[in-house]
Design an enzyme around this catalytic site. Structure first.
Site, PDB file in Angstrom:
ATOM      1  N   GLN A 155      -3.317   9.491   4.658  1.00 48.24           N
ATOM      2  CA  GLN A 155      -3.464  10.128   3.352  1.00 48.24           C
ATOM      3  C   GLN A 155      -4.795  10.885   3.273  1.00 48.24           C
ATOM      4  O   GLN A 155      -4.866  12.022   2.805  1.00 48.24           O
ATOM      5  CB  GLN A 155      -3.409   9.060   2.244  1.00 48.24           C
ATOM      6  CG  GLN A 155      -3.624   9.603   0.853  1.00 48.24           C
ATOM      7  CD  GLN A 155      -2.504  10.523   0.397  1.00 48.24           C
ATOM      8  OE1 GLN A 155      -1.349  10.167   0.485  1.00 48.24           O
ATOM      9  NE2 GLN A 155      -2.848  11.703  -0.102  1.00 48.24           N
TER      10      GLN A 155
ATOM     11  N   ASP B 257      -5.375   7.470  -8.383  1.00 49.42           N
ATOM     12  CA  ASP B 257      -4.194   6.857  -7.768  1.00 49.42           C
ATOM     13  C   ASP B 257      -3.595   5.913  -8.820  1.00 49.42           C
ATOM     14  O   ASP B 257      -4.232   5.634  -9.856  1.00 49.42           O
ATOM     15  CB  ASP B 257      -4.642   6.095  -6.501  1.00 49.42           C
ATOM     16  CG  ASP B 257      -3.487   5.477  -5.726  1.00 49.42           C
ATOM     17  OD1 ASP B 257      -2.315   5.805  -6.004  1.00 49.42           O
ATOM     18  OD2 ASP B 257      -3.768   4.647  -4.829  1.00 49.42           O
TER      19      ASP B 257
ATOM     20  N   ARG C  63       4.225   1.122   8.001  1.00 47.54           N
ATOM     21  CA  ARG C  63       3.808   0.985   6.597  1.00 47.54           C
ATOM     22  C   ARG C  63       4.237  -0.400   6.122  1.00 47.54           C
ATOM     23  O   ARG C  63       5.402  -0.772   6.261  1.00 47.54           O
ATOM     24  CB  ARG C  63       4.455   2.032   5.703  1.00 47.54           C
ATOM     25  CG  ARG C  63       4.338   1.624   4.220  1.00 47.54           C
ATOM     26  CD  ARG C  63       4.780   2.648   3.241  1.00 47.54           C
ATOM     27  NE  ARG C  63       3.856   3.764   3.213  1.00 47.54           N
ATOM     28  CZ  ARG C  63       3.754   4.609   2.192  1.00 47.54           C
ATOM     29  NH1 ARG C  63       4.505   4.467   1.119  1.00 47.54           N
ATOM     30  NH2 ARG C  63       2.902   5.617   2.241  1.00 47.54           N
TER      31      ARG C  63
ATOM     32  N   HIS D 157      -5.203   3.532   3.937  1.00 44.05           N
ATOM     33  CA  HIS D 157      -4.181   4.595   3.994  1.00 44.05           C
ATOM     34  C   HIS D 157      -4.808   5.814   4.696  1.00 44.05           C
ATOM     35  O   HIS D 157      -5.013   6.859   4.080  1.00 44.05           O
ATOM     36  CB  HIS D 157      -3.733   4.931   2.563  1.00 44.05           C
ATOM     37  CG  HIS D 157      -2.450   5.696   2.484  1.00 44.05           C
ATOM     38  ND1 HIS D 157      -1.663   6.000   3.582  1.00 44.05           N
ATOM     39  CD2 HIS D 157      -1.785   6.231   1.407  1.00 44.05           C
ATOM     40  CE1 HIS D 157      -0.606   6.676   3.194  1.00 44.05           C
ATOM     41  NE2 HIS D 157      -0.658   6.831   1.889  1.00 44.05           N
TER      42      HIS D 157
HETATM   43  N1   CP Z   1       1.084   9.315  -0.797  1.00 40.99           N
HETATM   44  C1   CP Z   1       2.021   8.574  -0.188  1.00 40.99           C
HETATM   45  O1   CP Z   1       1.752   7.820   0.760  1.00 40.99           O
HETATM   46  O2   CP Z   1       3.271   8.740  -0.690  1.00 40.99           O
HETATM   47  P1   CP Z   1       4.554   7.887  -0.306  1.00 40.99           P
HETATM   48  O3   CP Z   1       4.341   6.494  -0.800  1.00 40.99           O
HETATM   49  O4   CP Z   1       5.702   8.588  -0.983  1.00 40.99           O
HETATM   50  O5   CP Z   1       4.694   7.898   1.198  1.00 40.99           O
HETATM   51  N1  NVA Z   2      -2.324   2.731  -3.748  1.00 40.32           N
HETATM   52  C1  NVA Z   2      -0.945   3.167  -3.702  1.00 40.32           C
HETATM   53  C2  NVA Z   2      -0.819   4.348  -2.798  1.00 40.32           C
HETATM   54  C3  NVA Z   2       0.560   4.937  -2.712  1.00 40.32           C
HETATM   55  C4  NVA Z   2       0.626   6.088  -1.771  1.00 40.32           C
HETATM   56  C5  NVA Z   2      -0.065   2.033  -3.248  1.00 40.32           C
HETATM   57  O1  NVA Z   2      -0.445   1.316  -2.312  1.00 40.32           O
HETATM   58  O2  NVA Z   2       0.999   1.852  -3.827  1.00 40.32           O
END
Ligand code: CP
Ligand code: NVA
Length: 314
Positions: free
Chosen positions: A138, A230, A108, A135
């Site tokens: 997700q 989101d 990540r 992502h």
């Molecule tokens: N939805 C998601 O990726 O959550 P986190 O950022 O807590 O991993």
């Molecule tokens: N779009 C958000 C998703 C978090 C899971 C981010 O990148 O912060």
């Protein structure tokens, strides 16, 4: 042809076929039922997985950790200050070292190029746990949740309102197109998804799938089966928070927008974490439409399926 995902990366969902996505969702359901039946697994026994996090995480980190341990594996968390990646060592070298020790690597972070380079050099499967662009894990959880509610993905109208060019919107668009869904983005023009990306995805989409982008939030949600939002400023975009708040206010998921769907049984989805009062109101978040905590739980079952399918003992 039987589906075989052994040794496969999960970079963006672009390289997965609809059959492969369905396979992962079916496996997720099996693993979810297995866990609920109290059966301890050994599908990841003797497997070590590296979990690299440049950005913070609750769900993704916990999902990978619990999923690996449930099936007898060993997860190793590597935070941004714990390893040399990007500071004293280039990605190719870190990838080659981790690939000698671990059976799979989750990443990540910010750059999509890093996850692609890890995949290129590691020699073991690499799973994208979120980058600025995508992502994919997700979206597997989102689709499992939709399938649990409607029994199918094909023909479902999934409407995403908010920042139309973020990682979640991009991955939902790819996934929805592959699974024959009707995908709509309701977003201000300034935040429309990249037109070249939309065109490419539309070209590759399954028969019956449609992709619509509009700046009219009420028109976007009309007839929705699922309405998704989101955060308005993603990780790394904190400086834009005030500007986004002004721009995205008409796209807030509130009671009025839920009513504008014309569907009393519409479900509400959110990848979380949420900024309540911004992209969603407290009353919608706590309403009978809300499925975000099923979705959060499904992160674990789907991530387990991704790891089992690519490195599992079977
Ligand atoms: N939805 C998601 O990726 O959550 P986190 O950022 O807590 O991993
Ligand atoms: N779009 C958000 C998703 C978090 C899971 C981010 O990148 O912060």
């Amino acid at each position: 042809m039987p589906v075989n995902l052994r040794n496969r990366h999960l970079i963006s969902l672009k390289h997965h076929t609809p059959e492969e996505i369905n396979y992962l969702l079916d496996l997720s359901t099996d693993l979810k039922n297995k866990k609920r039946a109290g059966i301890k697994g050994n599908l990841l026994e003797r497997k070590n997985v590296a979990l690299i996090f440049e950005k913070p995480s609750t769900r993704t980190r916990c999902a990978f950790t619990v999923a690996a341990i449930d099936e007898g594996g060993h997860p190793e968390y590597l935070g941004k200050n714990d390893i040399q990646l990007g500071h004293k060592e280039d990605v190719a070298d870190t990838a080659r070292v981790l690939g000698r020790m671990f059976d799979g690597i989750e990443f990540r972070g910010f750059s999509q190029q890093v996850v692609e380079d890890l995949a290129k050099y590691a020699g073991v499967p690499v799973w994208n746990g979120l980058t600025d662009d995508y992502h994919p894990t997700q979206v597997l959880a989102d689709f499992l949740t939709i399938r649990e509610n409607f029994g199918r993905l094909k023909g479902i109208k999934l409407v995403y309102v908010g920042d139309g060019r973020n990682n979640v919107a991009n991955s939902l668009m790819i996934g929805a197109a592959k699974m024959g869904m009707h995908f709509v983005i309701g977003s201000p023009k300034e935040l429309f998804p990249d037109p070249a990306e939309c065109e490419q995805i539309a070209k590759d989409c399954e028969s019956g799938a449609t992709i619509t982008v509009t700046d009219d939030p009420k028109a976007a949600v009309k007839g929705a089966d699922a309405i998704y939002t989101d955060v308005w400023a993603s990780m790394g975009e904190e400086a834009k928070a005030a500007e986004r708040k002004a721009l995205l206010k008409p796209y807030q998921v509130n009671k009025e927008l839920i009513e504008a769907t014309g569907n009393d049984d519409v479900i509400f989805l959110h990848c979380l974490p949420a900024v309540k009062g911004n992209e969603v109101t407290e009353d919608v978040f706590e309403s009978r439409h809300a499925r975000q905590f099923d979705e959060a739980e499904n992160r674990m079952h789907t991530i387990k399926a991704v790891m089992v399918a690519s490195i599992g003992n079977f």
